[in-house]
Design an enzyme around this catalytic site. Structure first.
Site: not given
Length: 460
Positions: A122-123, A166
């Site tokens: 996600k990051t 996110e």
């Protein structure tokens, strides 16, 4: 249910303001004219930054921090009802809101709200997408779960209708969101202290997909097993991508890597070979992340030259295969990987990076996760030449007394792989300095404080 009135900013207090997400949204509300304060256990680089903006940060969480002039208290999932500030807010009948619900309310202010979800990546994917949108001049507001050099931290306050964030599945946080575009990178077992099983996790991702309105789009990795269970019957548009799914809308061909393991690939869009792209981050998994971002960029008609510039400008975020430095000819890299799939992806990528011997210092994250994936951790760590195991990082858990890093070392031994369990960071550093040689590659790995080992080695 309390609703934040963004037309009439009020006073908001954050319990746990120093967290990577909480701090970003504290800064965002501050920029919107809200009077923001907060508390945290100790001073940090993040809290000092907030104070430099004029945000009041109190150290130590005490009931006296909650005063009657506070209009709203925001807290993280880690804060429990016995917290003194939480209790005091209840006594004063001050409205309270968990962080995820606050994020969801912020998202309502943006007509283009992009939420990037998945068990892993996600990051990094949020960061790549952010680079693309900034390079395209779309002036997005960004919330990322790490430190991104391009925005000077974890938050960027833009002036457009675009919001990129996110979306974490833990405690079903992302079900509080209001995305117009959703991305699902992968769905695997994790956070088993909250979810019952993989079916439970998949149900949550299905509910996340259902949040997207008919006018919106879901971008999903077609490599997710039975991904159509997530997409079937959705009212929104569905766009697929995948490295090993030729029928996906976006896939890749002619994949190669440079001498540092940076990916190169031809983008194949609906069966037609398009542009060739080059990345400045390592590994096959990041080619997959890049495909998700290509699919996202296509929704906003962002041209290939812009995407190419963004790809080559992105060199990673803090703690994601981050080059920390070189000590005595030993290259030291730090990585946040704390799930077997992430570990395997990172170590596979590291094999393409110049090295003699690949060393991995792994710090397991939580007892629950270590027990749930013991065999998978052992299998993934076997990809390294040499493995050192630090003590389990407890995070939010108490030591149950029946699982330890030695248990993981024993599991690896069953696979013919010797792993050294060394409980003290000081002893790990001494061992490394004695045994690593010029040309070796050392990766400190885990979601805890294992990064301190590399930092300490580089200072010596």
């Amino acid at each position: 249910m309390y609703e934040i009135d963004f037309e009439h900013p009020c006073r908001v207090h954050f319990i746990g303001i120093g967290g990577i997400s909480m701090s970003g949204f504290a800064e965002l509300l501050h920029s919107m004219g809200f009077a923001v304060s907060g508390s945290d256990r100790s001073e940090s680089k993040i809290t000092r930054h907030l104070e430099s903006l004029g945000i009041q940060v109190l150290y130590g969480q005490e009931s006296k921090n909650i005063t009657e002039d506070i209009d709203l208290v925001v807290y993280t999932a880690a804060i429990h009802p016995d917290n003194p500030e939480y209790r005091r807010a209840e006594e004063l009948h001050i409205p309270m809101m968990e962080r995820a619900r606050m994020v969801g309310q912020v998202m309502k202010n943006y007509s283009s709200a992009i939420a990037i979800s998945g068990t892993h990546g996600k990051t990094t994917t949020t960061s790549i997408a952010s680079h693309i949108f900034m390079e395209a001049g779309l002036d997005p507001t960004i919330s990322v779960g790490g430190i991104l050099d391009a925005i000077g931290g974890n938050i960027r306050i833009g002036g457009s209708s675009h919001f990129i964030t996110e979306a974490c599945e833990y405690t079903n946080s992302f079900l509080q969101f209001f995305p117009t575009v959703g991305v699902i990178l992968n769905i695997e077992e994790d956070h088993m202290d909250f979810f019952k099983d993989i079916a439970d996790i998949r149900r949550s991702f299905r509910k996340f997909a259902e949040l997207i309105p008919e006018s919106g789009t879901l971008i999903i990795n077609a490599e997710i097993p039975d991904y159509t269970e997530i997409t079937e019957g959705l009212s929104c548009r569905v766009v697929t991508y995948g490295l090993d799914v030729p029928e996906a809308d976006f896939t890749a061909a002619d994949i190669s890597y440079d001498e540092l393991g940076h990916g190169r690939f031809d983008a194949v869009v609906q069966g037609e070979v398009k542009e060739r792209y080059e990345l400045a981050v390592v590994g096959r998994h990041n080619i997959s992340n890049a495909l998700a971002c290509l699919a996202l960029a296509s929704l906003f008609d962002i041209e290939p030259p812009i995407i190419k510039r963004a790809f080559t400008a992105f060199h990673g975020t803090e703690r994601r295969f981050e080059l920390k430095g070189v000590k005595n000819g030993i290259t030291i890299i730090d990585d946040y990987a704390h799930h077997p799939t992430e570990i395997a992806a990172t170590l596979t990528a590291a094999k393409k990076y110049p090295h003699k011997t690949l060393w991995c210092v792994f710090q397991p994250h939580t007892y629950t996760r270590t027990r749930a994936f013991l065999k998978e951790f052992a299998e993934a760590l076997c990809e390294a030449d040499e493995v050192i195991l630090a003590d389990i990082y407890a995070a939010r858990e108490q030591d149950p007394g029946d699982i330890s890093s030695q248990t993981l070392a024993d599991e690896m031994k069953k696979r013919g792989k010797e792993a050294r369990y060394i409980s003290s960071f000081d002893e790990i550093e001494k061992f490394i300095l004695k045994n690593c040689i010029d040309g070796d590659l050392l990766i400190t790995m885990g979601a805890g404080n294992v990064v301190e080992i590399g930092d300490s080695l580089l200072k010596e």
